[in-house]
Each structure stands twice: as structure tokens, then as C-alpha cells.
Design an enzyme around this catalytic site. Sequence first.
Site, short mmCIF file in Angstrom:
data_model
loop_
_atom_site.label_atom_id
_atom_site.label_comp_id
_atom_site.label_asym_id
_atom_site.label_seq_id
_atom_site.Cartn_x
_atom_site.Cartn_y
_atom_site.Cartn_z
N CYS A 121 -56.15 33.18 19.06
CA CYS A 121 -54.84 34.17 19.33
C CYS A 121 -55.40 35.04 20.46
CB CYS A 121 -54.51 34.94 17.97
SG CYS A 121 -53.05 36.00 18.12
N CYS A 122 -56.48 35.59 20.24
CA CYS A 122 -57.06 36.92 21.19
C CYS A 122 -57.20 36.17 22.68
CB CYS A 122 -58.51 37.43 20.93
SG CYS A 122 -58.52 38.36 19.46
N CYS A 203 -54.09 45.29 18.26
CA CYS A 203 -52.75 44.67 18.27
C CYS A 203 -52.41 45.14 16.71
CB CYS A 203 -52.81 42.94 18.21
SG CYS A 203 -52.95 42.46 19.90
N CYS A 206 -53.82 43.43 13.58
CA CYS A 206 -55.25 43.34 13.18
C CYS A 206 -55.77 44.66 13.32
CB CYS A 206 -55.76 42.59 14.50
SG CYS A 206 -55.43 40.99 14.54
N CYS A 231 -63.03 40.87 20.30
CA CYS A 231 -62.05 39.92 20.70
C CYS A 231 -62.36 38.86 21.90
CB CYS A 231 -60.62 40.62 21.24
SG CYS A 231 -61.01 41.70 22.63
#
Length: 250
Positions: A121-122, A203, A206, A231
Site C-alpha cells: 500500500c505504501c 495516512c 495508519c 514506509c
Amino acid sequence: MSAIALYARATAGFDERVAHAVAVLQSAATEHAGRIVQATSLGAEDMVITDLIARHALPIAVATLETGQLHAETVALIPRIEQRYGLAVEVFKPAQESVIHFVKTHGDKAMYESIDLRKQCCAIRKLEPLARMLAGASAWVTGLRREQSDTRAVVPFSEPDDKGRIKFNPLADWSWADVWHYIATHDVPFNPLHDEFMPSIGCAPCTRAIAVGEPFRAGRWWWEDEKAKECGLHVKDAPVSANSEIGAPR
């Protein structure tokens, strides 16, 4: 209690640290004229750097990543910077098709399921847009500080990244008290979430508030092992492909 009231303290050597940070930025801007960018996270440290860039009229571009998962309070800082300093902030977003495919395949809570999925996702939301942000640049500026975490304890003022660019960290030797003393002294805009015990803001899914005594970055990816809490933006050799997994930080 406000972050300024809680953290801002004048400490010995503060003026010298400010002067050194300015010198680092001035030298960087001279050496990499037209090819240097501040990659701002819009966190407290980066707001200080943006203020220094504007205050000293340094020819350093300002850009940020809008991951699509930021808090509204974070995104709201972009127009505030432009209005306050008269600086254009270039915004880089992830490739929409990559985000759609990832969420469709793994769900919108994939980051909680495994470190590998969180780092994928990162990669999509941060690393690939960062690669576009830095395309053509020979240097970039970050708000990394040695005090932020054990993995950042030896952050230098400048270092080569894995693409041959120079990464400048002008606040490397600043304390959290220094950051907030500067913000208070110069009335620097900052994310109101810092007033809610969020020293490190990423984010929304997170990031959480930290408790008294917890490490600075305890609110980031709090469900993971402490050693995994990066990340990939500041990890050398991290892949940037939207379809690749990120190796464990070193």
C-alpha cells in the site's frame, strides 16, 4: 493542551542550530540550482523547513504526496502554505488504477493484515508518486531528525540516496523542543492533529495518538514490530513499482 504549550522550549544552542539549518539549505540550493525539491510530509518539521525556505527566499521547490488517505487537517495545510508564503506546492497523487486494483484485490483494510500488504500500500500511495516527484532532481530535502526513532539516530545532514541524488536533512540535530520553539517563535502553520498527541502523522488508517512515555513514532503502524516502522521513503533500495513488495527496512 496545545502542542506549542506542551513541547516548545528554548534550549542552549538553538540559534546556532537554526543558523546551521539555513546554511545547509543555502548550500544545497546553490549546489543543485533548479534541481532540488523539498519533499514535505506537512508534519511539524517540514513546516519549519518550508518556513526557512520562504523566509530566506531560497530557490527550492516544495512538493508533497497526497496519498488519498491523509487526514483532512493534513490536506488543508497545502492551501495554507500557498497563501501564507506565496509558494506553489506541487501535489503528487498515486496512480488511480493502481489504488483501485489494490483495494479491489486486498480490501481497504489490507494494511492491518500483514506487513507485506501494508508496504505494498505504501509503495502504491507513496513510493511511486515520490519517484515522479524526484524525477529530474539531483537533490531533495526532508525533515528527518535523529531524535525521531532508533532507526534514525544517525541521520546525517546530507547523504546519497539509492538513485544517486543527495538527500539533505537540515534538522537532523534538532530536538522536538527546537521544532516547536521555532514554530511558536515564527507563528508557523501546523497540523492541528499535533494538538491531539499525534507527533508523527501519516495516512489516517495508519496514525493514532500516542500515550505519555511512548516513543515519538509509536502512533505509526502501531500494530507492527518496532523495527518495521518505515514506509520506504527513507529506506535505500526500496522498490517503487506499484506492483512490487517492499523489503524490510535496514
